[in-house]
Design an enzyme around this catalytic site. Sequence first.
Site, PDB file in Angstrom:
ATOM      1  N   CYS B  88       0.826  -1.217   0.000  1.00  9.03           N
ATOM      2  CA  CYS B  88       0.000   0.000   0.000  1.00  9.03           C
ATOM      3  C   CYS B  88       0.858   1.264   0.000  1.00  9.03           C
ATOM      4  CB  CYS B  88      -0.934  -0.012   1.195  1.00  9.03           C
ATOM      5  SG  CYS B  88      -1.796  -1.589   1.324  1.00  9.03           S
ATOM      6  N   HIS B 379      -9.805   1.737  -1.464  1.00  8.30           N
ATOM      7  CA  HIS B 379      -8.350   1.644  -1.367  1.00  8.30           C
ATOM      8  C   HIS B 379      -7.810   0.643  -2.374  1.00  8.30           C
ATOM      9  CE1 HIS B 379      -4.376   1.065   0.128  1.00  8.30           C
ATOM     10  NE2 HIS B 379      -4.634   0.029   0.904  1.00  8.30           N
ATOM     11  N   CYS B 409       0.339   3.175   5.930  1.00  7.68           N
ATOM     12  CA  CYS B 409       0.816   1.871   6.398  1.00  7.68           C
ATOM     13  C   CYS B 409       0.735   0.876   5.252  1.00  7.68           C
ATOM     14  CB  CYS B 409      -0.028   1.384   7.568  1.00  7.68           C
ATOM     15  SG  CYS B 409      -1.788   1.300   7.168  1.00  7.68           S
TER      16      CYS B 409
END
Lengths: 268, 424
Positions: B88, B379, B409
Amino acid sequence: MIGLYAKAAAGAVLPRPSSLPDTVRTRTVRPTVGRVADYAAVCGFPLSDVLPATFPHVLAFGLQMELMAARSFPLALPGLVHVANAITLHRAIGLGEELDVRVHAERFAAHARGAQVDLVSAVSAGDTVVWEGRSTYLARGAHAPTGVAGELPEVATPEGPAAASWALGADLGRRYAAVSGDVNPIHLNPLTAKAFGFPRTIAHGMWTAAHALAALQGRLPEALTYTVLFRKPLLLPSRPELVTERVDGGWDLAVRSRAGVHLAGSVR
Amino acid sequence: MRKAAVIGGNRIPFARANGKYARASNLDMLTTTLDGLVARFGLADERLGEVVAGAVLKHSRDFNLTREAVLGSRLAPSTPAYDIQQACGTGLEATIAVANKIALGQIESGVAGGVDTASDAPIAVNEDLRKVLVALNGARTLQQRLKLLGKLRPGQIVPEIPQNSEPRTGLSMGEHAAITAREWGVSREAQDELAALSHQHLAAAYDRGFFDDLVTPYLGLTRDDNLRPDSTVEKLARLTPVFGKGDGATMTAGNSTPLTDGAALTLLGSDEWAAAHNLPVLARFVDAETAAVDYVHGRDGLLTAPVYAVPRLLERNGLTLQDFDFYEIHEAFASTVLATLAAWEDPGFAKERLGLDAPLGSIDRSRLNVAGSSLAAGHPFAATGGRIVSTLAKLLHEKGSGRGLISICAAGGQGVVAILEAAA
């Protein structure tokens, strides 16, 4: 569509009129993402928010077939050979736009090898024509009462090194048939292709044209005219090459193999 | 050293997986997003310094994904490109890579970001089958081939589908986050409140036209379709927990991000390049830091690396946690954001784990994710960095001064954080 071929084949020996009907076939369609995605995947276009420039041809193709398979059409559908095609995209067509499609036939005339006719398509969004297509078909050995067939467009055949090598599978004809509705038996199965005089199935000319245009992704203007001449049939499976050449105002391109030139095209 | 300018961005609306973008590949979405950026900033036929992007879920055929997107776009084909992947953190790490080259004077312009599809995910053949096929490919004699074919078993037809779990622990990201949420005592109410705010902030940002020059519609979507403008704490409170076990479970589908498809890119350049192209500068890329934690054998949670990265970044820049006008903390889960803030507020944690005399302290929560974040937008893993950098740059430009902190994160126990400041 298979039914249209069967019907046309059955009626191939019946007497036909000697002039074009003044029929105009129309339909209104809003292509779905799924349909465009299927077409894009088979032809090599990205799935973007605008239609591939060649996609409207498949929207018009069904109407072309209805018109040509009708008893009022002077030529028998089986045996018609697609010899040239010209597309003009006036502006990018958004995926999701509602489109009116109109098809009629014109320029039916005698040709040294038979008779030639143009199927003319126009695609409109609202009151604006956004896309036009002209598909020229030749009926070998057929007769047209009058006239001299219109000249095919002049298209150069570039001869440089290959820009791409295409590995085309034996099932390509069936795959394009599924996304285009063009189920002409010469593209579907080696046995039916043999019945029409081809040793194996052949690629759809409009697939070859679409795949060649897709290879110019990112290098094309938003509005364009794409003219192609279909030369030698492209037998499947095969490994032809694409040749592209940047010229003033656009591109020349050709699809060739050891068998010769299959397609010559120009983008302006 | 000069600081890279953030000039603008472009993304497609994010779509919940197996929905509107079910037929779109990573290459389709990345190329479309790049072409949208090119159109917005008039970059057709322009040779940029480089394009850096990546995808987390990636087909093996997409080994050169970003370069392929450039070749299919209206950028000059002489624009170099490469792929990176840091889960990510991909989008932000790509931005750091481009910003650093600009700062060093190695390039004058670049595009950074990422793309991900959870719909068109790569499915690998069964591992046992793969081994047979690899051996078969290398077999030289008919006898060898027949012997290998005899190893084929019906069960090998079952493919390997990518899992949203950590290879070394077998726990899903949500299960890892639930451990951290419990450790910090993050309440269900606080998580639902953060989630509702994310939806409300994102909806308000869309309504006031904030995303008009950041988002290009795609395949019928004009806004992120995970967005629920009418989301409230009361509605979220009705959902059943999905991560963590037993009575203490707090994490639901509402306060966790869904699997999403999408792409986002940011345009960066030197001030000179921006001026030469008549492009206003929104913000400058100040500095960045990456950290990693041992979530496998150590005491740290999988998604807690930013807790360590931020103090190091602040110290290097002589700043405190309170010196920011905007905080963009990626909402992998609402509990992740809240646990991160709790860790920075905790004196014991500061002393024992961060090695600081005093904790970083609390932040003004009204400055947190003011234009919504991942809980509302969704996301698509590698796309999140690009979304956040472009959003923050525009927020700073609107304000006309100040600085913003980004904290993301990532799987593998990593975290990427960065500072942007308004262009003076």
